[in-house]
Design a protein around this motif. Sequence first.
Motif, PDB file in Angstrom:
ATOM      1  N   ALA A 122       0.814  -1.213   0.000  1.00 28.54           N
ATOM      2  CA  ALA A 122       0.000   0.000   0.000  1.00 28.54           C
ATOM      3  C   ALA A 122       0.845   1.260   0.000  1.00 28.54           C
ATOM      4  CB  ALA A 122      -0.942  -0.005   1.201  1.00 28.54           C
ATOM      5  N   LEU A 150       1.010   3.608  -3.093  1.00 30.22           N
ATOM      6  CA  LEU A 150      -0.043   4.548  -3.451  1.00 30.22           C
ATOM      7  C   LEU A 150       0.377   5.988  -3.214  1.00 30.22           C
ATOM      8  CD1 LEU A 150      -3.114   2.616  -2.016  1.00 30.22           C
ATOM      9  CD2 LEU A 150      -2.364   2.776  -4.388  1.00 30.22           C
ATOM     10  N   PHE A 197      -2.281  -4.461  -7.971  1.00 25.51           N
ATOM     11  CA  PHE A 197      -2.824  -4.157  -6.648  1.00 25.51           C
ATOM     12  C   PHE A 197      -3.909  -5.154  -6.261  1.00 25.51           C
ATOM     13  CE2 PHE A 197      -0.834   0.056  -7.121  1.00 25.51           C
ATOM     14  CZ  PHE A 197      -0.296   0.195  -5.849  1.00 25.51           C
ATOM     15  N   ILE A 210      -5.212  -5.209  -2.586  1.00 25.22           N
ATOM     16  CA  ILE A 210      -5.459  -3.791  -2.305  1.00 25.22           C
ATOM     17  C   ILE A 210      -6.455  -3.259  -3.330  1.00 25.22           C
ATOM     18  CG2 ILE A 210      -4.432  -1.489  -2.161  1.00 25.22           C
ATOM     19  CD1 ILE A 210      -1.791  -2.891  -1.447  1.00 25.22           C
ATOM     20  N   GLU A 211      -7.540  -2.661  -2.836  1.00 23.02           N
ATOM     21  CA  GLU A 211      -8.520  -2.049  -3.723  1.00 23.02           C
ATOM     22  C   GLU A 211      -8.247  -0.552  -3.812  1.00 23.02           C
ATOM     23  OE1 GLU A 211     -12.494  -2.904  -2.626  1.00 23.02           O
ATOM     24  OE2 GLU A 211     -12.237  -5.086  -2.670  1.00 23.02           O
ATOM     25  N   THR A 212      -8.122  -0.051  -5.004  1.00 26.21           N
ATOM     26  CA  THR A 212      -7.876   1.381  -5.202  1.00 26.21           C
ATOM     27  C   THR A 212      -8.243   1.772  -6.621  1.00 26.21           C
ATOM     28  OG1 THR A 212      -6.220   3.143  -5.136  1.00 26.21           O
ATOM     29  CG2 THR A 212      -5.480   0.990  -5.888  1.00 26.21           C
ATOM     30  N   ASP A 213      -8.650   3.015  -6.775  1.00 21.16           N
ATOM     31  CA  ASP A 213      -8.890   3.558  -8.114  1.00 21.16           C
ATOM     32  C   ASP A 213      -8.017   4.768  -8.378  1.00 21.16           C
ATOM     33  OD1 ASP A 213     -10.030   5.325  -6.385  1.00 21.16           O
ATOM     34  OD2 ASP A 213     -12.006   5.369  -7.342  1.00 21.16           O
ATOM     35  N   LYS A 214      -7.024   4.997  -7.516  1.00 21.38           N
ATOM     36  CA  LYS A 214      -6.149   6.169  -7.654  1.00 21.38           C
ATOM     37  C   LYS A 214      -4.765   5.715  -8.135  1.00 21.38           C
ATOM     38  CE  LYS A 214      -8.574   8.647  -3.965  1.00 21.38           C
ATOM     39  NZ  LYS A 214      -8.453   9.308  -2.645  1.00 21.38           N
ATOM     40  N   LEU A 215      -4.696   5.406  -9.420  1.00 19.17           N
ATOM     41  CA  LEU A 215      -3.470   4.845  -9.969  1.00 19.17           C
ATOM     42  C   LEU A 215      -2.932   5.660 -11.132  1.00 19.17           C
ATOM     43  CD1 LEU A 215      -4.572   1.113 -10.033  1.00 19.17           C
ATOM     44  CD2 LEU A 215      -3.240   2.265  -8.277  1.00 19.17           C
TER      45      LEU A 215
END
Length: 298
Positions: free
Chosen positions: A183, A186, A203, A208-213
């Motif tokens: 993490a 990020l 991810f 790891i869940e994220t949409d800020k890539l």
Amino acid sequence: MVRFRHIPPTQFLKGFEAAARLESFSRAAEELGLSQSAISHQMRLLEGHIGQPLFLRIGREVRLTDAGRDYQRTVRQCLELMEAGYRRLEPYRKPGSVVIYAPRDFARRWLLHRLPSLTQAVPACEPWLDTSGTPVDFETMEVDLAIIYAEEPPEGHESLLIARDRLSPLAAPALVKALREPADLLGLALIHCEHDLGWADWFARAGIETDKLWRGSNFSDGDLGLAAAELSQGIALGSLPLAEAALTSGALVQPYAQIIEARRAWYAVSTPDRLADADVRGAWDWLAGQAEALSLEG
């Protein structure tokens, strides 16, 4: 109809190019090792062949007409293309020349540092790398071996799996010091390369869940993406086979064990008639040995 019937003799074109560039028949003659009268005569024949004047004759100097300026561009491009074509023939004059087509990033990162091993294994082999990116056609191109990046090798060719592509975060040692957990990435600039899988896939693999890539640079060339990572410009989701030398030298570090498998792999392809050549076959067998070594390491 006779093809190319409007093309004048090559010596006329060389004389025209020199006279147009130097704006002088006498200087063109000196450059080409001819007499001034010979160049002048050639240009009159050329103008007669074309059917219109190409020069305005002003005393001892000459100036191009509008038609001459247009024709000059064409003649210069054609002569440069012919000269380049001649230079490209040079490797064919060498015994043992083996033309290997490869994507630029693969040639730069995987093949280049292995060339001494190839020439040691096949001493008569004179490798010639083609990284032009032109689609390979063995029927029309002088290519002996081709390295392709694909999900499957093409049908109707001899093929050899060199390496399956595996992707993982790669970074310069200075950036790795700040990393503890996946993490942590990020908060850093991420380098995006054109793979069939991307950071979102990695991810997800790391849980790891994220949409800020979207922070960081994008590269269509995997070599440049790795180079940016080596310069500490961000963390690359890089190809482990391509980054092998950088990882060995310490220029790049793989901070996490999580790896995602790309759908595509690198294959060597050739044809039976190309492989009938002893030097081409030697290079092919060398590639097979390299592939076997990689599979044992993997």
